[in-house]
Design an enzyme around this catalytic site. Structure first.
Site, mmCIF file in Angstrom:
data_model
loop_
_atom_site.group_PDB
_atom_site.id
_atom_site.type_symbol
_atom_site.label_atom_id
_atom_site.label_comp_id
_atom_site.label_asym_id
_atom_site.label_seq_id
_atom_site.Cartn_x
_atom_site.Cartn_y
_atom_site.Cartn_z
ATOM 1 N N THR A 131 -0.360 4.520 1.368
ATOM 2 C CA THR A 131 -0.663 5.582 2.649
ATOM 3 C C THR A 131 -0.219 4.914 3.889
ATOM 4 O O THR A 131 -0.832 3.694 3.920
ATOM 5 C CB THR A 131 -2.045 6.075 2.537
ATOM 6 O OG1 THR A 131 -2.315 6.468 1.124
ATOM 7 C CG2 THR A 131 -2.368 6.873 3.469
ATOM 8 N N ASP B 150 -4.174 -2.513 4.941
ATOM 9 C CA ASP B 150 -4.554 -1.985 6.193
ATOM 10 C C ASP B 150 -5.878 -2.326 6.417
ATOM 11 O O ASP B 150 -6.865 -2.185 7.354
ATOM 12 C CB ASP B 150 -4.009 -0.437 6.783
ATOM 13 C CG ASP B 150 -4.359 0.472 5.573
ATOM 14 O OD1 ASP B 150 -4.942 0.108 4.528
ATOM 15 O OD2 ASP B 150 -3.952 1.590 5.585
ATOM 16 N N ASP C 26 0.887 -1.242 -0.018
ATOM 17 C CA ASP C 26 0.139 0.003 0.099
ATOM 18 C C ASP C 26 0.800 1.238 -0.040
ATOM 19 O O ASP C 26 2.047 1.033 0.330
ATOM 20 C CB ASP C 26 -0.815 0.145 1.406
ATOM 21 C CG ASP C 26 -1.950 -0.610 1.094
ATOM 22 O OD1 ASP C 26 -2.734 -1.027 0.158
ATOM 23 O OD2 ASP C 26 -2.909 -0.526 2.015
#
Length: 1214
Positions: free
Chosen positions: A471, A791, A469
């Site tokens: 972020t 996440d 990912d």
């Protein structure tokens, strides 16, 4: 209201039997029945029985505005009547269960059998005394061996017990540790409720029925409830229903909110109606729990099915004290386990055997077979020798009197055979693996990796690709506004508030304060000197922080305009890409503030505020000009651009149609465009460089726009200027991988993924498709091992599909953590590099140990074998062998398995799934050292008495005291092992075996300790160890010959491995690893060998059968779940269960059907077979291996999920 009271008394009477809720006007059962209903049925029921939501609130004695009073007595009473918001965790496995599981290891089973036979035989005392008629027997030392015979068996059992206890204790402490962590995580899980008119956050477990909960975008609902008020609320109920469409919730159509579902957009308030075991998630969970009890009752009937359910629950709960909402997550998992596993036969573990386990099991079996052959030959030679000697050379008759004595001889030969077998099997191996993994896992905790599944640690060492990912993993997830375009100027730094026109400043302040969710706020730092805490949406926090940088406070505006007074809110969602809030002014006019992605919102702006604070016309060409001057430069620096705008609706015009968004969100006036930066974590570029050097491709998968993504990827070093790599948006990616019918084709994915580095604006399904495509790909010679970080809840499918899933410990949702294998407690990419290092280290540690152990074994077996055949008596006695085998091996496994990882591990490419455990270099070392040791041992054995001028120990009379001759042989043998342990520290043919030896204190202390114990044994061991004291001179010779192995090692290293073509490797990765894991049913082992001989026709025939079976299974699965659903309302969840997360479900079980249509039609099977990439030279596969490659490869390409398959179309329709 009259209708309401009538209905009310009806309800009272109908549920009198189960009436707990004496003082509440509603019962647990009543609420449960209500929550079982959906949309219109539910509305009807509410209207009939309660009037409306407020009717429910008054029955539950709660105020829709102020919530519960919050006094303790009331809360306790509610918990008594309606239960607590916990689902009781499944009991952890007992220590004995863990012991039983540890006993299932193949190597241990081989050992147990050998030990039991050896023990049984040592107590066998046949009748019959010495009889001259029966001839003088060969062999002399059986008496003393008889006394010590049981020691051997007992010692092996002892080693098994050690291994089992260590393994079980590891699992147990790991589970305890994990539960502890889980509890900690759960206690931190809070939810916002209104009590006594105050908005407070309470732990999820403290929520009670009647609480008024505030819900907002991104929440995971911890309980069931009914909506009281909502802004544009959409919920993802796929976790319960399997329908991926988001469900709109409002008071008119569908006010029911269910636990375990996700708020995808909007916000609102609900009254909690069911918690814990009475909530929808709780009910499903209880059903799963019930599966276990049924299992006991109806074992015969449902053996397969309940096993699975049990397994899933266990797996999930592996280490989870389910508490509060993390609990609410459980069922999501449980169903996706429950039914997927239906098709995976009874594959209870989370994934197939890990690469290492597969190789080790194979190796153990190979060694076991070799040992068996050796021991069989030993027995045959001894028996033949005895028979020929007795009945031919001595010309004796076989007399009945002598039978017991002859039998005793044969039994003795058998014992010698078993001794050889026992010597051959490496007892230390399971222990080495366990110690190595446990040690790594413990150390990885310090490196911020919480390992949930032990094998993930070592799989990570084989990783070839990481999909990360952006972020929070690569970046810090602390959004800050760093640039702004205000009053016609592009500010590279935040401007002073004084320099801005007053009216522009007011619009900016009000716009940001009101048009950011009121749940987003900036709190003072927890520690002094720390950074302020961002709560809520990070982008909104950046905008609020921008106001604070302008020395203005957003809270004053919010106090002036509380959330209730907002006229209408259009919340942010992924299709709108903007958020708007409408305020009603006192004169009846309206003002709307909007913010959103700049490229989208600027198209709706017709005016812009200029330098003097006045609005001027904003034409399309101005917009293009602004895009070039402002937006592109910002995006190319990796900034996310947000535009803020407003629009006035004058009072004199007729009221606009607020539902018609297109008319509302147009004609805006642009206030400002800001560039928000999410800075790259400082340690990430270095970490990514290490990964690339280690042969691991890092790909970035993000939802951000492609320019920002490309800029960040360049900053991180994922992209290098001038290289030919792909950066693709999700739409384009989908267009390229799908055929005309819109189905995904593996061939198309294969054209893209090798070059793909950035996937921007991607959806969760894109991420799952990419991971699955890389894993199923057959274009590389090795199957790719993929790690994924995630996440969000939406990352669940990809995390589960990946070989190793990393979830974020801080930002991660429960779903992500539950689907993962390793949790990064600091959310940092560089921790992944540590995990790779540890994974490779585990692998190398075990190889080092194997190199050491097998040298000992080869030498010991040959010595025992030749000794038994030539002198009828092994030069190394049972107890001595035991000391060498068990004690030294155990210590050696400790010493070699705890070598700390070094950076040099990251300088080589991953090993891959079928690289053998024992490489050619290691085989060269093992055989090379064995040659030296055998020469020394045999020289001492047959010429030692002359060299040292002592009595010969060979053919010593019975019960003779231990001889110096044999003691020297034993002592030298041990010294050679000790020094060879140092050689074993390097397995890739390095010259300097001492490098970094003092970094490992355990190693040094073990080598020293073993040496001291050896001195004690030789000098004071006496009869039990068959040793006698040695002189200093003899000791020095022993040590000198031992040190010779170090010099000999340098000689062995000099021989180029490439010349030694005859060397075989051992412990290959099971070739069945290449077949997708679902193919590995229980009988995979037999198929594996059988398949080599099968002709192509037979393979196709088998596939056809297999396919029909699967289709029948799928039909049955559907049928059974449908019928269950029709029979009883409460099993409604069973249908939902089956369809949970279609992308988890069916795709995962798809490869079960080895398909021969479309992608692999019969005519192209032969071409596939020939186009198999030849094994690369570095694999040095011998002929047999390449044969296997050829036959299995077509099968493999066929089994990769074929998009044309019937099941695939079924999946897409789902």
């Amino acid at each position: 209201m009259a209708n309401n009271s009538v209905a009310y008394s009806g309800v009272k009477n109908s549920t009198n039997e189960t009436n707990h809720g004496g003082e509440f006007g509603i019962t647990v059962q009543g609420l449960r029945d209500l929550m079982e209903l959906r949309s219109t049925d539910a509305l009807q029921k509410i209207q009939e029985c309660y009037g409306d939501v407020f009717g429910i609130c008054s029955r539950l004695k709660t105020s829709p505005h102020d919530g519960l009073s919050g006094n303790l007595a009331d809360l306790e009473r509610r918990q008594e009547v309606f239960g607590k918001n916990l689902i009781p965790p499944k009991k952890p496995k007992t220590f004995l269960q863990l012991v039983w599981e540890a006993l299932q290891d193949v190597t241990l089973i081989i050992l147990e059998i050998a030990a039991i036979i050896s023990l049984g035989l040592s107590f066998y005392r046949p009748p019959g005394e010495k009889n001259d008629l029966c001839g003088e027997a060969s062999g002399s030392a059986e008496e003393e061996e008889g006394e010590a015979g049981w020691i051997e068996g007992a010692a092996i059992l002892l080693s098994v017990v050690c291994v089992v206890l260590v393994t079980a204790f590891n699992d147990w402490s790991k589970e305890k540790q994990f539960r502890g962590l889980q509890n900690r995580i759960e206690q931190e899980q809070k939810f916002t409720v209104v009590r006594g008119g105050q908005v407070i956050q309470i732990p999820v477990a403290d929520i009670v029925v009647g609480d008024i909960a505030q819900i907002k975008y991104g929440d995971l609902l911890p309980a069931d409830g009914v909506l009281i008020q909502g802004n544009d609320l959409k919920i993802d109920e796929s976790s319960l229903t399997g329908e991926s469409d988001q469900v709109k919730k409002n008071l008119e159509k569908d006010p029911l909110l269910l636990s375990g579902t996700h708020v995808m957009e909007g916000s609102g308030k609900m009254v909690v109606t069911a918690i814990g075991v009475n909530s929808q998630t709780g009910i499903i969970f209880t059903l799963l729990g019930a599966g276990e009890h049924e299992e006991e009752k109806e074992k015969e009937k449902k053996e397969k099915k309940s096993k699975k359910q049990d397994g899933t629950v266990e797996n999930r709960n592996k280490a989870k004290a389910q508490d509060g909402a993390a609990m609410e997550m459980q069922p999501l998992k449980s169903e996706d386990g429950g039914d997927g596993e239906d098709k995976k036969k009874a594959h209870l573990p989370k994934k197939e055997k890990s690469v290492l386990q597969g190789k080790l099991t194979k190796l153990a079996v190979q060694i076991g077979k070799a040992g068996l052959v050796m021991s069989a030959i030993t027995v045959i030679i001894l028996v033949l020798y005895f028979v020929i000697n007795t009945f031919w050379i001595q010309q004796r008759e076989w007399l009945s009197v002598c039978t017991p004595i002859y039998v005793q001889y044969f039994v003795k030969f058998f014992i010698i055979g078993v001794t050889v077998l026992v010597v051959a099997v490496p007892e230390g191996l399971p222990l080495a693996v366990t110690i190595s993994l446990a040690y790594s896992v413990k150390k990885m905790m310090k490196d911020n990796n919480l390992v949930r599944h032990l094998d993930a640690c070592e799989t990570m060492g084989n990783a070839t690709a990481i999909c990360s990912d952006k972020t929070g993993t690569l970046t810090m997830n602390r959004m800050t506004v760093v640039q702004a375009f205000l009053n016609d100027k592009h500010y590279r730094k935040i401007p002073d508030a004084e320099s801005l026109p007053e009216n522009l400043l007011n619009l900016l302040i009000t716009g940001i304060s009101v048009n950011c969710a009121y749940t987003s706020k900036i709190l003072p730092p927890e520690k002094e000197g720390g950074l302020p805490r961002h709560v809520g949406n990070k982008t909104e926090c950046a905008l609020l922080g921008f106001l604070l940088d302008l020395k203005r406070d957003y809270q004053d505006v919010r106090n002036e305009i509380p959330e209730e007074t907002l006229f209408k809110v259009y919340t942010f969602n992924s299709s709108r890409k903007s958020m708007s809030t409408v305020l009603k002014n006192n004169d009846g006019s309206y003002r709307m503030f909007s913010k959103g992605a700049s490229e989208i919102l600027l198209k709706k702006c017709f005016k812009i505020l200029c330098a003097d604070g006045e609005a001027k016309i904003f034409r399309p060409r101005d917009r293009d000009d602004m895009a070039k001057r402002v937006i592109e430069p910002m995006a190319s620096e990796g900034l996310r651009t947000i535009c803020m705008a407003y629009r006035d609706f004058p009072a004199e015009e007729h009221e606009p149609d607020w539902e018609n968004e297109n008319d509302i969100l147009t004609g805006l006036t642009c206030i400002a465009v800001v560039g928000i930066e999410d800075p790259v974590r400082p340690e990430v570029p270095e970490a990514i460089r290490k990964c690339q050097r280690a042969g691991i491709t890092v790909r970035m998968v993000t939802g951000d726009n492609i320019n920002t993504a490309r800029a960040i990827a360049t900053k991180c070093g994922i992209l290098h200027p001038g290289e030919d790599f792909l950066c693709v948006e999700g739409k384009e990616f989908n267009r390229r991988i799908r055929n005309e019918k819109g189905e995904i084709e593996q061939e198309r994915i294969d054209k893209i993924w090798p070059k793909l580095r950035v996937l921007a604006r991607s959806s969760p399904t894109d991420k799952h498709t990419l991971v699955k495509g890389i894993i199923d790909s057959t274009i590389c010679e090795q199957r790719q091992v993929v790690a994924v970080t995630g996440d969000g809840t939406n990352d669940g499918p990809a995390l589960k599909k990946a070989d190793v899933g990393f979830a974020m410990g801080i930002a991660g949702t429960d779903v992500a953590k539950e689907a993962s294998d390793i949790i990064l407690t600091d959310d940092n990419f560089s921790s992944i590099v540590k995990a790779v290092m540890w994974g490779r280290n585990v692998y190398d540690s075990i190889s080092k140990f194997l190199q050491f152990q097998l040298t000992v074994n080869v030498v010991a077996v040959i010595v025992a074998f030749t000794g038994a055949c030539i002198t009828q008596d092994s030069p190394l006695k049972a107890v001595q062998m035991l000391w060498v085998n068990l004690i030294m091996d155990t210590f050696a496994s400790l010493a070699l398995a705890t070598e700390p990882p070094t950076e040099s591990l990251l300088l080589r490419k991953p090993y891959g799934r079928n690289k053998p455990l024992i490489s050619r270099t290691m085989m060269k070392n093992i055989l090379g050292h064995a040659v030296y040791q055998l020469i020394v041992v045999f020289t001492l054995l047959f010429a030692g008495e002359k060299l040292f001028d002592i009595d010969s120990g060979r053919n010593a009379p019975l019960h003779a005291p231990p001889s110096q001759h044999y003691t020297i042989v034993f002592n030298t043998f041990v010294m050679m092992q000790l020094f060879n342990e140092i050689n074993a520290r390097k397995i890739h043919g390095e010259r300097n075996v001492f490098e970094g030896i003092f970094n490992n204190l355990i190693f040094c202390s073990i080598v020293l300790g073993t040496f001291i114990i050896q001195i004690v044994i030789v000098q004071f061991g006496g009869k039990p160890f068959s040793c006698t004291e040695l002189t200093v001179d003899q000791w020095l010779w022993s040590v000198f010959l031992g040190m010779g192995t170090l010099l000999w090692g340098q000689l062995v290293t000099t021989i180029p491995t490439s010349r030694l073509k005859f060397l075989k490797e051992a412990g290959h990765g099971t070739h069945k690893d290449e077949i997708p894991e679902e193919e590995l049913a229980e009988d995979a082992e037999e198929i594996d060998h059988a398949e080599r001989e099968l002709r192509r026709g037979q393979i196709l025939w088998f596939r056809g059968l297999n396919r029909i079976q699967t289709q029948i299974r799928v039909v049955n699965a559907f049928r059974s779940s449908l019928y269950e659903g029709l029979e009883k309302p409460e099993s409604r969840s069973s249908i939902h269960n089956f369809m949970t997360h279609p992308e988890f479900r069916i795709e995962d079980s798809e490869p079960h059907i080895p398909l021969i249509d479309d992608t692999d039609a019969e005519d192209d099977a032969p071409t596939k077979r020939h186009s198999t990439p030849p094994p690369s030279p570095n694999q040095n596969n011998n002929a047999v291996d390449s044969g296997i490659h050829l036959t299995i490869e077509p099968n493999k390409s066929a089994t990769s999920s074929s998009p044309g398959s019937p099941l695939h179309s079924l999946e897409t329709s789902l």
